[in-house]
Design an enzyme around this catalytic site. Structure first.
Site, mmCIF file in Angstrom:
data_model
loop_
_atom_site.group_PDB
_atom_site.id
_atom_site.type_symbol
_atom_site.label_atom_id
_atom_site.label_comp_id
_atom_site.label_asym_id
_atom_site.label_seq_id
_atom_site.Cartn_x
_atom_site.Cartn_y
_atom_site.Cartn_z
ATOM 1 N N ALA A 1 0.867 -1.179 0.000
ATOM 2 C CA ALA A 1 0.000 0.000 0.000
ATOM 3 C C ALA A 1 0.902 1.226 0.000
ATOM 4 O O ALA A 1 2.082 1.131 0.330
ATOM 5 C CB ALA A 1 -0.852 -0.009 1.260
ATOM 6 N N GLY B 1 0.427 -5.161 0.680
ATOM 7 C CA GLY B 1 -0.771 -5.163 -0.163
ATOM 8 C C GLY B 1 -0.496 -5.728 -1.543
ATOM 9 O O GLY B 1 -1.407 -6.263 -2.188
ATOM 10 N N GLU C 1 4.149 -5.828 7.141
ATOM 11 C CA GLU C 1 3.327 -4.823 7.837
ATOM 12 C C GLU C 1 3.711 -4.659 9.310
ATOM 13 O O GLU C 1 3.638 -3.558 9.855
ATOM 14 C CB GLU C 1 1.840 -5.214 7.736
ATOM 15 C CG GLU C 1 1.196 -4.950 6.383
ATOM 16 C CD GLU C 1 1.417 -6.076 5.382
ATOM 17 O OE1 GLU C 1 0.768 -6.052 4.326
ATOM 18 O OE2 GLU C 1 2.268 -6.958 5.648
#
Ligand code: T1G
Length: 697
Positions: A62, A101, A124
């Site tokens: 992301a 992502g 993450e």
């Protein structure tokens, strides 16, 4: 112009993402992907779809920059659900680093292919987050709960070969055959049709898995929010259906995203990338070629620096005054290599190659070919100046002369040569082969080329190189002085060494100041204080540390310092003798000892750091407040999830910090607690330290 485009070839739609530098899933990329997937899905002539990326990597996650802003549609979970629902095969064709992502998008696809050199991961947790777009539900279904937990809790990527073995990908190809092989896979998958991971079930796991995992990570992830959320999500992937698991994941994700921890870790991520943008040093500044490195001084630091350079592929000459010193240094380097082999970090071949590039000498005359010399001799100005005079007479023109001093005046050392423009400080941290931080100290005359070459050197040594100005202690040690001062005062006022250390460790520091002092050696700080003439005339100032050294208590290396150490043990034991020494000194100084709350200990030590950080910014010793944060999170065990001392101050609010500092001034005196002008100015205008960073003005 959308960063996503679509082409068609023999009934296959090829959707390409081109969003440099790392194809992050920005709003425009998500929107473009959704548009192209819809188009391909609705096109009857299209039998299969391949998603591929331009540039150096498939989607690396992301767009982290968007996390500080309200989320915009299309949201990633919806995009991935759309991809998975397509009624024709969708193939993810991956190269470079498919992360976060990006891997979740690939898990939404029906088949995955990667090049040999690809890396795939869900990092993450390193940002205080967890996969927030169905990764915690899809990965366990595809590769099993245990390997999925490992990937998400370590945050470390896996190689394509491991991914193939675990079933994370379906095929692997040569680095230059991705498009071709992906199209072949697409064509052959038409017959078998889409394969949705959401419909898979997680294979049975050993009953003790989750409790054991929680126990295993407890110490490592002390104080972190997201690791437990990851474990809970994987547990749910075995207990509830896919959609319910995703709902829980999303809830946890939003909670973590809005947490100060994730803000701190995201700050650290970008801060470490900003350090290489040095004001006044353009991208086109020449970098001098470095192949041959000479290291002066074969002690612990010298040997560690030499090992670091050998591991990075340089040829190294190690120089020491005597053969015994050289033998000891070479033995240390040998041991470091053997340790690397034993831990499986390097191969026997790599060790042999590394040691093969090492030579030793006692003769300065042998250093004529060195491109870079790193001096790591005793921390004494006169000795260092003597070394640099010798280097000036033997080194070739254009050689970079660097000093590993941790506190001394780099200009004074440079002026011992006829070429101060080629002199720079390269301040490594002990142990040099482990600590990621490298303070790059620019002297008044240091040339842009030498600075740019040193920044490039840091990258090659896998260090975070922070360019700082020349003053006593540069950034890290200059601030440490104020942190350590408050520790020393608190000892006299009533807090025990072990209570101070526990308080700061509970707050997040890797180690307490008293244990760190014993590890580094109390005599090191003592000698530096002895050399200084500008110390505060306050009898309390480092009083206890000085007394311990004068009693021969240097710390771990002498078996006792602030603490006692059993033979061959590094575990600090409180020593009643030290406590009575402290009590006696307090009495002599007329200090009434009192109960001191943990909050006061934290605020005095950490605000001591912050106020000196503000003065460092005003003095221009650090180019930006985030550089100071990088120094402290990579060199001094400051908790990364708090972002660093300056980010922490911004998160508390500078007005509150200023008010507390003023309270300390009124209680403990203006000599140590006068609020710095920059803090006053920013607090008064409701601004942050990060607001004055270059590139943010
Ligand atoms: N978002 C925004 N910018 C990014 C970025 C990202 N994900 N990754 C890199 N950049 C910028 C970086 O700031 C730098 O900018 C430039 O790209 C080059 O990076 C929903 C929530 C990919 C291995 O954690 O690990 O997906 O300084 O210098 O050394 O579940 O970047 O040039 O202006 O680091 O070759 C998960 C983070 C996100 C990967 C490349 N993904 N990136 O390393 O180059 S969270 C990550 C990296 C997520 C979902 C969740 C590395 C890299 P600038 P660089 P590099």
């Amino acid at each position: 112009m959308s960063p996503v485009s679509i082409d068609r070839l023999d009934g296959i739609a090829i959707i390409s993402v081109d969003n440099p530098p790392v194809n992050a899933l920005s709003q425009a990329v998500r929107e473009g992907l959704l548009r192209c997937v819809d188009e391909a899905a609705d096109d009857a002539a299209v039998e299969a779809i391949v998603i591929v990326c331009a540039g150096r990597t498939f989607i690396a996650g992301a767009d982290i920059r968007e996390f500080g802003r309200p989320p915009e549609p299309p949201h990633l979970p919806d995009l991935i659900a759309r991809i998975e629902a397509v009624d024709k095969p969708v193939i993810a064709a991956m190269h470079g680093t498919t992360l976060g992502g990006g891997l979740e998008v690939a898990l939404g696809c029906h088949y995955r292919i990667a090049v040999q050199s690809a890396l795939l991961g869900l990092p993450e947790v390193t940002l205080g987050l967890l996969p927030g777009a169905s990764g915690t539900q899809r990965l366990p279904r595809l590769i099993g709960a245990e390997p999925a937990l490992d990937m998400m809790l370590s945050g470390k990527p896996v190689k394509a070969s491991q991914a193939l073995e675990s079933g994370l990908i379906d095929a692997i190809c040569d680095d230059d055959k991705l498009r071709h092989t992906a199209l072949e896979l697409a064509a052959t998958s038409v017959a078998s049709g889409p394969r949705q991971i959401r419909d898979m079930t997680v294979r049975e796991v050993r009953p003790e898995l989750f409790d054991q995992t929680r126990a295993d990570i407890a110490r490592k992830t002390r104080g972190l929010l997201s690791p437990e959320k990851i474990i809970r999500c994987v547990e749910l992937s075995l207990q509830v259906d896919f959609d319910e698991g995703c709902r829980a994941e999303r809830e946890f994700f939003l909670e973590c995203k809005d947490s100060p921890q994730s803000a701190g870790l995201r700050h650290a991520f970008f801060a470490e990338r900003a350090v290489s943008k040095v004001p006044g040093i353009g991208k086109d500044t020449d970098i001098r070629p470095i192949n041959n490195v000479a290291v002066i001084g074969a002690g612990t630091m010298g040997a560690g620096i030499a090992y670091n350079c050998l591991s990075a592929g340089y040829t190294v000459q190690l120089l020491d005054n005597d053969e015994t010193g050289l033998e000891r240094g070479a033995a240390t380097i040998q041991k470091l290599f053997e340790g690397g082999v034993a831990r499986g970090k390097i191969s026997e071949e790599k060790m042999a190659d590394g040691i093969g590039r090492l030579s030793a000498t006692t003769n300065y005359g042998d250093l004529g070919d060195a491109d870079l010399v790193i001096e790591a001799v005793f921390e004494n100005l006169a000795i260092k100046k003597e070394v640099f005079e010798k280097l000036d007479s033997v080194c070739k023109a254009g050689a970079i002369l660097a000093t590993n001093t941790s506190t001394l005046d780099v200009d004074a050392i440079a002026n011992a040569t006829s070429r101060p423009q080629d002199v720079i400080g390269l301040h490594f941290f002990s142990p040099a082969h482990i600590m990621r931080l490298l303070e790059i100290v620019r002297g008044t005359d240091t040339s842009a080329e030498v600075i740019a070459t040193s920044v490039a050197l840091a990258k090659r040594l896998r260090k975070v190189g922070v360019v700082v100005g020349n003053c006593f202690g540069f950034v890290g040690n200059r601030m440490l002085y104020h942190y350590g001062r408050e520790n020393q005062f608190l000892l006299l006022e009533g807090a025990t060494p072990e209570f101070i250390d526990k308080t700061l460790v509970d707050w997040g520091m890797a180690m307490g100041p008293n244990a760190v002092g014993d590890l580094a050696g109390l005599d090191v700080g003592y000698k530096i204080r002895q050399e200084r003439s500008d110390l505060p005339d306050d009898p309390r100032f480092y009083r206890i540390a000085d007394l311990l050294v004068e009693q021969g208590r240097f710390g771990q290396k002498s078996g006792k310092g602030m603490y006692l150490y059993a033979a061959d043990s590094r575990s600090p034991q409180p020593d009643p003798e030290v406590q009575s020494l402290i009590n006696n000194e307090a009495k002599k100084l007329g200090i009434e000892r009192r109960e001191i709350a943990p909050q006061e200990i934290v605020e005095r030590c950490i605000y001591g750091l912050i106020t000196e950080g503000a003065r460092i910014l005003t003095d221009g010793i650090a180019a930006r407040s985030s550089d100071i944060d990088v120094v402290w999170t990579n060199g001094y065990g400051f908790p990364r999830y708090r972002g660093g001392p300056m980010h922490y101050a911004d998160s508390v609010g500078l007005a509150a910090v200023r008010d507390k500092v003023c309270e300390f001034r009124d209680r403990f005196g203006a000599e140590f607690w006068e609020p710095p002008a920059l803090l006053e100015e920013l607090a008064g205008s409701d601004r942050k330290f990060s607001d004055v960073d270059p590139g943010t003005r």
